[in-house]
Design a protein around this motif. Structure first.
Motif, mmCIF file in Angstrom:
data_model
loop_
_atom_site.group_PDB
_atom_site.id
_atom_site.type_symbol
_atom_site.label_atom_id
_atom_site.label_comp_id
_atom_site.label_asym_id
_atom_site.label_seq_id
_atom_site.Cartn_x
_atom_site.Cartn_y
_atom_site.Cartn_z
ATOM 1 N N MET A 1 0.805 -1.220 0.000
ATOM 2 C CA MET A 1 0.000 0.000 0.000
ATOM 3 C C MET A 1 0.839 1.271 0.000
ATOM 4 S SD MET A 1 -3.095 -0.846 -0.312
ATOM 5 C CE MET A 1 -3.803 0.771 0.003
ATOM 6 N N LEU A 2 2.062 1.169 0.493
ATOM 7 C CA LEU A 2 2.921 2.350 0.571
ATOM 8 C C LEU A 2 3.258 2.882 -0.822
ATOM 9 C CD1 LEU A 2 4.549 4.258 2.381
ATOM 10 C CD2 LEU A 2 6.466 2.637 2.225
ATOM 11 N N VAL A 3 3.514 1.970 -1.747
ATOM 12 C CA VAL A 3 3.866 2.379 -3.113
ATOM 13 C C VAL A 3 2.722 3.142 -3.789
ATOM 14 C CG1 VAL A 3 4.544 1.571 -5.412
ATOM 15 C CG2 VAL A 3 5.549 0.523 -3.377
ATOM 16 N N LEU B 1 2.396 6.815 -2.422
ATOM 17 C CA LEU B 1 3.416 7.759 -2.886
ATOM 18 C C LEU B 1 3.258 8.068 -4.377
ATOM 19 C CD1 LEU B 1 6.530 6.324 -1.004
ATOM 20 C CD2 LEU B 1 5.159 8.314 -0.382
ATOM 21 N N VAL B 2 3.032 7.023 -5.180
ATOM 22 C CA VAL B 2 2.922 7.218 -6.632
ATOM 23 C C VAL B 2 1.672 8.015 -6.990
ATOM 24 C CG1 VAL B 2 2.616 6.051 -8.852
ATOM 25 C CG2 VAL B 2 4.264 5.169 -7.198
ATOM 26 N N ASN B 3 0.525 7.666 -6.399
ATOM 27 C CA ASN B 3 -0.713 8.384 -6.722
ATOM 28 C C ASN B 3 -0.676 9.825 -6.248
ATOM 29 O OD1 ASN B 3 -1.997 6.298 -8.064
ATOM 30 N ND2 ASN B 3 -2.977 5.492 -6.232
ATOM 31 N N GLY B 4 -0.041 10.062 -5.110
ATOM 32 C CA GLY B 4 0.093 11.437 -4.643
ATOM 33 C C GLY B 4 0.894 12.285 -5.614
ATOM 34 N N GLY B 5 2.029 11.741 -6.061
ATOM 35 C CA GLY B 5 2.858 12.469 -7.025
ATOM 36 C C GLY B 5 2.180 12.629 -8.369
ATOM 37 N N MET B 6 1.526 11.559 -8.835
ATOM 38 C CA MET B 6 0.832 11.608 -10.124
ATOM 39 C C MET B 6 -0.344 12.575 -10.072
ATOM 40 S SD MET B 6 1.090 10.249 -13.126
ATOM 41 C CE MET B 6 0.107 10.478 -14.599
ATOM 42 N N GLY B 7 -1.031 12.606 -8.939
ATOM 43 C CA GLY B 7 -2.155 13.522 -8.791
ATOM 44 C C GLY B 7 -1.717 14.975 -8.913
ATOM 45 N N LEU B 8 -0.634 15.321 -8.237
ATOM 46 C CA LEU B 8 -0.119 16.695 -8.311
ATOM 47 C C LEU B 8 0.328 17.031 -9.732
ATOM 48 C CD1 LEU B 8 1.936 16.865 -4.986
ATOM 49 C CD2 LEU B 8 -0.268 17.948 -5.473
ATOM 50 N N ALA C 1 -3.362 6.294 2.507
ATOM 51 C CA ALA C 1 -2.772 6.627 3.799
ATOM 52 C C ALA C 1 -3.682 6.174 4.941
ATOM 53 C CB ALA C 1 -2.515 8.128 3.886
ATOM 54 N N ALA C 2 -4.996 6.325 4.747
ATOM 55 C CA ALA C 2 -5.956 5.874 5.765
ATOM 56 C C ALA C 2 -5.917 4.359 5.908
ATOM 57 C CB ALA C 2 -7.362 6.331 5.385
#
Length: 206
Positions: A119-121, A124-131, A160-161
Motif C-alpha cells: 500500500m505504501l507504493v 506515494l505514486v498516486n500522490g505524485g501523479m495527482g499533483l 494513507a488511511a
C-alpha cells in the motif's frame, strides 16, 4: 508539442499508472483481507474506468466545429468530470456496503506487514501523479486532467488511511473493528470528492 497531444500523453500515463497501482492494491487486499484496502482498491477501479472515458472525451473535444456544434466540442470535458464524480459516488456506496458487512462479520486480517508495503507504493505514486495531473490540467486548461488529478490525490489520502488502519490493527489485533470503520470514513471522504466533481461538470455544461 500541441496541448491536445500533451493532454493525451498525460492521460495515457495516468491510465498505465492506475493499472499498476490497482494491481498492487488488489494484491494487498488478497494478502490481508482488509476492508479498508478493498475500499481503496475500488476507488482505483473507478479511476481506471474514468481515464478510459477521458480518452474518448479528448478525442471528441479535438474535433473541429460542425453544423450541430458551431462552437466546437470542448464542453465534453465537463461531461468527463461529471462522469468521474458519479462513478466515485457509486464506489462510495459499495464501500459502505462492504464496511457494514465487515463490521457485522469481522474478517481475520493476515500478512499485514507485506500488505503495508504493497500500500505504501500506491500512496506515494498516486500522490505524485495527482499533483502532476493537476498542474498539467491547469497549464493546458483541461478540466478533465485537473479532475483526474484531484481524484488521484484523494486516492493517495485513502491509501494513507488504509495504511493507518493496518498499523493500528497490527499493534493491537483486538481493535480489528478499526479496519471497517476506516473504510466508512474513506467512503464519506470520497463521497464529497465525487459530489464536487459532479457539481463542477454540471456547472460547466449549463
Amino acid at each position: 508539442m500541441s496541448d491536445q497531444l500533451q493532454r493525451s500523453r498525460a492521460a495515457l500515463l495516468s491510465l498505465l499508472v492506475g493499472l499498476v497501482m490497482l494491481g498492487l492494491k488488489m494484491g494487498a487486499y488478497l494478502l490481508t483481507g482488509s476492508a479498508t484496502i478493498l475500499s481503496d482498491a475500488l476507488e482505483s477501479v473507478v479511476h481506471v474506468a474514468a481515464v478510459g472515458f477521458m480518452f474518448w472525451c479528448f478525442r471528441f473535444a479535438s474535433a473541429p466545429p460542425d453544423k450541430e456544434h458551431p462552437y466546437g466540442h470542448g464542453k465534453v470535458e465537463f461531461m468527463s468530470a461529471g462522469f468521474e464524480g458519479g462513478m466515485i459516488f457509486v464506489a462510495a456506496l459499495v464501500i459502505f456496503y462492504h464496511a457494514i458487512e465487515a463490521i457485522l462479520k469481522p474478517p481475520t486480517l493476515e500478512k499485514m506487514g507485506l500488505g503495508l508495503l504493497f500500500m505504501l507504493v500506491p500512496m506515494l505514486v498516486n500522490g505524485g501523479m495527482g499533483l502532476f495531473l493537476i498542474r498539467s490540467g491547469r497549464k493546458h486548461n483541461s478540466l478533465t486532467l485537473t479532475a483526474d488529478g484531484k481524484h488521484l490525490f484523494a486516492d493517495a489520502i485513502t491509501s494513507a488511511a488504509a495504511i493507518a488502519a493496518l498499523i493500528i490493527v497490527k499493534i493491537n489485533p483486538h481493535w480489528a473493528i478499526v479496519d471497517p470503520l476506516f473504510a466508512m470514513l474513506i467512503a464519506v471522504y470520497i463521497t464529497f470528492t465525487g459530489l464536487g466533481l459532479m457539481r463542477t461538470g454540471a456547472a460547466g455544461l449549463m
